[in-house]
Design a protein around this motif. Sequence first.
Motif, short mmCIF file in Angstrom:
data_model
loop_
_atom_site.label_atom_id
_atom_site.label_comp_id
_atom_site.label_asym_id
_atom_site.label_seq_id
_atom_site.Cartn_x
_atom_site.Cartn_y
_atom_site.Cartn_z
N ILE A 102 113.47 20.79 60.37
CA ILE A 102 114.19 21.27 61.55
C ILE A 102 113.11 21.90 62.42
CG2 ILE A 102 115.93 22.86 62.44
CD1 ILE A 102 117.42 22.48 59.78
N LEU A 103 112.90 21.29 63.60
CA LEU A 103 111.81 21.72 64.46
C LEU A 103 112.35 22.45 65.68
CD1 LEU A 103 109.65 18.47 64.32
CD2 LEU A 103 109.34 20.59 63.00
N TYR A 104 111.75 23.59 65.97
CA TYR A 104 112.09 24.40 67.14
C TYR A 104 111.02 24.11 68.18
CZ TYR A 104 115.34 26.46 63.94
OH TYR A 104 116.37 26.62 63.04
N CYS A 105 111.44 23.55 69.30
CA CYS A 105 110.51 22.99 70.26
C CYS A 105 110.64 23.66 71.63
CB CYS A 105 110.78 21.50 70.42
SG CYS A 105 110.94 20.60 68.86
N GLN A 106 109.51 23.77 72.30
CA GLN A 106 109.52 24.33 73.65
C GLN A 106 108.35 23.76 74.44
OE1 GLN A 106 109.11 28.64 74.08
NE2 GLN A 106 110.65 28.54 75.70
N MET A 107 108.65 23.31 75.66
CA MET A 107 107.63 22.76 76.55
C MET A 107 107.06 23.87 77.42
SD MET A 107 108.01 19.81 79.46
CE MET A 107 108.35 18.48 78.29
N LYS A 108 105.74 23.82 77.63
CA LYS A 108 105.06 24.83 78.45
C LYS A 108 104.03 24.14 79.35
CE LYS A 108 105.37 28.29 74.81
NZ LYS A 108 104.72 29.13 73.86
N VAL A 109 103.83 24.69 80.53
CA VAL A 109 102.75 24.24 81.40
C VAL A 109 101.49 24.96 80.93
CG1 VAL A 109 101.83 24.17 83.76
CG2 VAL A 109 104.31 23.94 83.38
N THR A 110 100.47 24.19 80.51
CA THR A 110 99.26 24.81 79.98
C THR A 110 98.04 24.66 80.88
OG1 THR A 110 98.82 22.85 78.64
CG2 THR A 110 100.00 24.68 77.58
N ASP A 111 98.10 23.73 81.86
CA ASP A 111 96.96 23.61 82.76
C ASP A 111 97.35 22.82 84.00
OD1 ASP A 111 94.38 23.98 83.69
OD2 ASP A 111 93.45 22.52 82.35
N VAL A 112 96.64 23.10 85.08
CA VAL A 112 96.71 22.35 86.33
C VAL A 112 95.27 22.25 86.81
CG1 VAL A 112 97.48 22.41 88.74
CG2 VAL A 112 99.03 23.19 86.93
N TYR A 113 94.83 21.03 87.15
CA TYR A 113 93.46 20.88 87.64
C TYR A 113 93.39 19.70 88.60
CZ TYR A 113 93.03 17.30 83.97
OH TYR A 113 93.22 16.21 83.17
N GLU A 114 92.26 19.55 89.29
CA GLU A 114 92.07 18.48 90.27
C GLU A 114 90.83 17.66 89.93
OE1 GLU A 114 91.85 20.31 94.14
OE2 GLU A 114 94.03 20.64 94.20
N ARG A 115 90.88 16.39 90.31
CA ARG A 115 89.75 15.48 90.19
C ARG A 115 89.74 14.58 91.43
NH1 ARG A 115 88.46 18.04 86.20
NH2 ARG A 115 88.07 17.33 84.12
N GLU A 116 88.57 14.12 91.78
CA GLU A 116 88.45 13.19 92.89
C GLU A 116 88.75 11.79 92.38
OE1 GLU A 116 88.01 12.26 96.78
OE2 GLU A 116 87.77 14.29 96.00
N GLY A 117 89.65 11.09 93.06
CA GLY A 117 90.00 9.72 92.72
C GLY A 117 89.59 8.77 93.83
N ARG A 118 89.88 7.48 93.66
CA ARG A 118 89.53 6.48 94.67
C ARG A 118 90.22 6.74 96.00
NH1 ARG A 118 91.21 1.06 92.15
NH2 ARG A 118 92.79 2.48 91.40
N THR A 119 91.45 7.29 95.92
CA THR A 119 92.23 7.52 97.14
C THR A 119 92.19 8.98 97.58
OG1 THR A 119 94.24 7.85 95.83
CG2 THR A 119 93.80 5.61 96.64
N GLY A 120 91.29 9.74 97.00
CA GLY A 120 91.18 11.14 97.39
C GLY A 120 91.43 12.07 96.21
N GLN A 121 91.68 13.32 96.55
CA GLN A 121 91.89 14.35 95.54
C GLN A 121 93.18 14.10 94.78
OE1 GLN A 121 89.36 16.23 95.22
NE2 GLN A 121 89.99 17.86 93.90
N MET A 122 93.13 14.13 93.45
CA MET A 122 94.31 13.96 92.62
C MET A 122 94.51 15.23 91.80
SD MET A 122 93.79 9.96 91.41
CE MET A 122 93.97 10.41 89.77
N GLN A 123 95.78 15.54 91.55
CA GLN A 123 96.11 16.71 90.75
C GLN A 123 96.62 16.26 89.39
OE1 GLN A 123 98.88 18.45 93.67
NE2 GLN A 123 97.51 20.23 93.62
N PHE A 124 96.40 17.11 88.39
CA PHE A 124 96.83 16.82 87.04
C PHE A 124 97.61 18.01 86.49
CE2 PHE A 124 93.27 14.16 87.89
CZ PHE A 124 93.53 12.97 87.23
N LEU A 125 98.64 17.70 85.74
CA LEU A 125 99.52 18.70 85.13
C LEU A 125 99.51 18.47 83.63
CD1 LEU A 125 101.87 20.81 85.32
CD2 LEU A 125 103.40 18.85 85.63
#
Length: 155
Positions: free
Chosen positions: A97-120
Motif C-alpha cells: 500500500i503506497l502513499y504517494c504525493q507529487m511535488k515540483v522539485t525543479d524548474v530550469y531553462e535551456r537554449e533550444g533550436r527555436t529559442g529558450q525552453m523551460q523544463f519542469l
Amino acid sequence: MELTKKIIGLSGPEFVFEVEKGHIRKFAEAIGDSNPLYVDEEYAINTVYGGIIAPPTFPIVIGQDSGDSIDLGLNQRRMLHGEQEFIYRRPIRAGDILYCQMKVTDVYEREGRTGQMQFLVLDTEMKDEAGKLVVISRTNIVYRPLKNSETGVKL
C-alpha cells in the motif's frame, strides 16, 4: 503563464495506491516482459524477493492512476513529456500500500533550436505504510515556447 522558480516545493494531494498481483501481471503483459518474477508466484517466492515484484517501470501506472495532480495553471498544449526516471530504495511488491504525493522539485531553462525552453521536474514520492520511501517517479516536462500564433503577434 511561464514557469518560475516560485513553484518549486508546491505539492499535490496525497493519494493511496494498493499494488495488486493482477496489476503487476497486466502491466508485465502490456510491456511484453515475461520475467517470472512478475507473473509466477511459485517461482518468485523462491527468490531473494520472496514473492512477486513489479517491473521497474511500473510506477508510471501509479502516477497515471492518481487522478490528482498539481494545478500550475500551465498551457497543456505547450507541455511535452521529456524524460522519465525511477529512483528505487526497494522493489515494489504485490500487496504494498503506497502513499504517494507529487511535488515540483525543479524548474530550469535551456537554449533550444527555436529559442529558450523551460523544463519542469515533477517527483512523485511513493512511501510504504511505515513511511519509508520505496521509489521516486521523476518526470521531466519540456514547456515549449509560445508560437507566434499563440502570442497574438502577427508576422
